[in-house]
Design a protein around this motif. Structure first.
Motif, PDB file in Angstrom:
ATOM      1  N   ILE A  66       0.836  -1.194   0.000  1.00 60.79           N
ATOM      2  CA  ILE A  66       0.000   0.000   0.000  1.00 60.79           C
ATOM      3  C   ILE A  66       0.875   1.250   0.000  1.00 60.79           C
ATOM      4  N   GLU A  67       1.897   1.257   0.868  1.00 58.77           N
ATOM      5  CA  GLU A  67       2.801   2.395   0.921  1.00 58.77           C
ATOM      6  C   GLU A  67       3.814   2.300  -0.211  1.00 58.77           C
ATOM      7  N   PRO A  68       4.009   3.407  -0.924  1.00 63.41           N
ATOM      8  CA  PRO A  68       4.948   3.393  -2.056  1.00 63.41           C
ATOM      9  C   PRO A  68       6.388   3.630  -1.594  1.00 63.41           C
ATOM     10  N   ILE A  69       6.938   2.713  -0.797  1.00 68.68           N
ATOM     11  CA  ILE A  69       8.306   2.828  -0.306  1.00 68.68           C
ATOM     12  C   ILE A  69       9.133   1.695  -0.906  1.00 68.68           C
ATOM     13  N   HIS A  70      10.240   2.069  -1.542  1.00 73.55           N
ATOM     14  CA  HIS A  70      11.111   1.083  -2.173  1.00 73.55           C
ATOM     15  C   HIS A  70      12.554   1.430  -1.841  1.00 73.55           C
ATOM     16  N   LEU A  71      13.352   0.423  -1.519  1.00 74.81           N
ATOM     17  CA  LEU A  71      14.771   0.604  -1.258  1.00 74.81           C
ATOM     18  C   LEU A  71      15.526  -0.434  -2.068  1.00 74.81           C
ATOM     19  N   MET A  72      16.536   0.030  -2.796  1.00 76.32           N
ATOM     20  CA  MET A  72      17.370  -0.900  -3.546  1.00 76.32           C
ATOM     21  C   MET A  72      18.822  -0.437  -3.410  1.00 76.32           C
ATOM     22  N   ILE A  73      19.687  -1.355  -3.048  1.00 76.43           N
ATOM     23  CA  ILE A  73      21.111  -1.083  -2.943  1.00 76.43           C
ATOM     24  C   ILE A  73      21.822  -2.014  -3.917  1.00 76.43           C
ATOM     25  N   THR A  74      22.650  -1.425  -4.770  1.00 73.82           N
ATOM     26  CA  THR A  74      23.366  -2.197  -5.780  1.00 73.82           C
ATOM     27  C   THR A  74      24.861  -1.953  -5.626  1.00 73.82           C
ATOM     28  N   ALA A  75      25.646  -3.002  -5.749  1.00 68.76           N
ATOM     29  CA  ALA A  75      27.104  -2.904  -5.708  1.00 68.76           C
ATOM     30  C   ALA A  75      27.671  -3.432  -7.020  1.00 68.76           C
ATOM     31  N   HIS A  76      28.564  -2.660  -7.624  1.00 70.23           N
ATOM     32  CA  HIS A  76      29.195  -3.042  -8.891  1.00 70.23           C
ATOM     33  C   HIS A  76      30.707  -3.123  -8.698  1.00 70.23           C
ATOM     34  N   GLN A 105      27.520  11.056  -5.342  1.00 68.97           N
ATOM     35  CA  GLN A 105      26.779  11.818  -6.335  1.00 68.97           C
ATOM     36  C   GLN A 105      25.296  11.547  -6.132  1.00 68.97           C
ATOM     37  N   TYR A 106      24.573  12.600  -5.737  1.00 69.62           N
ATOM     38  CA  TYR A 106      23.138  12.487  -5.477  1.00 69.62           C
ATOM     39  C   TYR A 106      22.369  13.043  -6.667  1.00 69.62           C
ATOM     40  N   PHE A 107      21.417  12.267  -7.149  1.00 71.16           N
ATOM     41  CA  PHE A 107      20.540  12.748  -8.217  1.00 71.16           C
ATOM     42  C   PHE A 107      19.211  12.029  -8.116  1.00 71.16           C
ATOM     43  N   GLY A 108      18.134  12.819  -8.227  1.00 73.51           N
ATOM     44  CA  GLY A 108      16.790  12.242  -8.169  1.00 73.51           C
ATOM     45  C   GLY A 108      16.525  11.615  -6.831  1.00 73.51           C
ATOM     46  N   ASN A 109      16.444  10.312  -6.816  1.00 70.63           N
ATOM     47  CA  ASN A 109      16.205   9.577  -5.571  1.00 70.63           C
ATOM     48  C   ASN A 109      17.283   8.515  -5.341  1.00 70.63           C
ATOM     49  N   ASN A 161      10.189   7.099  -1.599  1.00 71.99           N
ATOM     50  CA  ASN A 161       9.185   7.205  -0.544  1.00 71.99           C
ATOM     51  C   ASN A 161       8.367   8.452  -0.830  1.00 71.99           C
ATOM     52  N   GLU A 162       7.219   8.277  -1.438  1.00 72.68           N
ATOM     53  CA  GLU A 162       6.396   9.404  -1.868  1.00 72.68           C
ATOM     54  C   GLU A 162       5.662  10.093  -0.724  1.00 72.68           C
ATOM     55  N   SER A 163       5.757   9.534   0.501  1.00 77.30           N
ATOM     56  CA  SER A 163       5.035  10.116   1.625  1.00 77.30           C
ATOM     57  C   SER A 163       5.863  11.141   2.403  1.00 77.30           C
ATOM     58  N   ILE A 164       7.103  11.407   1.967  1.00 76.46           N
ATOM     59  CA  ILE A 164       7.934  12.399   2.647  1.00 76.46           C
ATOM     60  C   ILE A 164       8.424  13.444   1.648  1.00 76.46           C
ATOM     61  N   PRO A 165       8.774  14.653   2.125  1.00 77.00           N
ATOM     62  CA  PRO A 165       9.277  15.691   1.223  1.00 77.00           C
ATOM     63  C   PRO A 165      10.646  15.320   0.637  1.00 77.00           C
ATOM     64  N   LYS A 166      10.994  15.931  -0.490  1.00 78.53           N
ATOM     65  CA  LYS A 166      12.244  15.612  -1.188  1.00 78.53           C
ATOM     66  C   LYS A 166      13.475  15.869  -0.333  1.00 78.53           C
ATOM     67  N   ASP A 167      13.471  16.937   0.481  1.00 83.44           N
ATOM     68  CA  ASP A 167      14.645  17.219   1.312  1.00 83.44           C
ATOM     69  C   ASP A 167      14.835  16.142   2.386  1.00 83.44           C
ATOM     70  N   GLN A 168      13.756  15.621   2.919  1.00 82.54           N
ATOM     71  CA  GLN A 168      13.855  14.536   3.894  1.00 82.54           C
ATOM     72  C   GLN A 168      14.319  13.254   3.205  1.00 82.54           C
ATOM     73  N   LEU A 169      13.837  13.016   1.996  1.00 84.73           N
ATOM     74  CA  LEU A 169      14.258  11.846   1.220  1.00 84.73           C
ATOM     75  C   LEU A 169      15.776  11.877   1.014  1.00 84.73           C
ATOM     76  N   GLU A 170      16.294  13.036   0.645  1.00 89.04           N
ATOM     77  CA  GLU A 170      17.740  13.178   0.447  1.00 89.04           C
ATOM     78  C   GLU A 170      18.488  12.873   1.746  1.00 89.04           C
ATOM     79  N   LYS A 171      18.034  13.403   2.868  1.00 89.62           N
ATOM     80  CA  LYS A 171      18.681  13.154   4.162  1.00 89.62           C
ATOM     81  C   LYS A 171      18.674  11.661   4.500  1.00 89.62           C
TER      82      LYS A 171
END
Length: 86
Positions: free
Chosen positions: A12-22, A45-49, A66-76
């Motif tokens: 229901i909540e649109p929260i997604h986390l993905m960590i990738t290592a190359h 390098q931070y861009f988008g999400n 996470n669409e339920s929080i503001p962009k500045d909080q998402l960045e933090k």
């Protein structure tokens, strides 16, 4: 490449986390980013999400949606996740 994905159980909540290592580190052609200094001095390098940083010959990408929080909080929160990985 190794990828870790986390999605909400209830979907229901649109929260997604993905960590990738190359490894080896590939080329990053993205020029539209904000430079972030992580807690140990690593430059990310931070861009988008997402945040990309290199450490010990491995490139890591933290993608967080996470669409339920503001962009500045998402960045933090993305920066906090990356700092926990160092």
């Amino acid at each position: 490449m190794v990828t870790f994905k986390s999605l909400p159980k209830d979907k229901i909540e649109p929260i997604h986390l993905m960590i990738t290592a190359h490894s080896p580190i590939g080329e990053n052609n993205n020029t539209n980013f904000k430079e972030i200094k992580l807690k140990d001095g690593t430059i990310g390098q931070y861009f988008g999400n997402s945040l990309v940083f290199n450490r010990d010959h491995v490139s890591y990408e933290v993608l967080y949606k996470n669409e339920s929080i503001p962009k500045d909080q998402l960045e933090k929160e993305i920066i906090e996740i990356a700092n926990q990985m160092l």
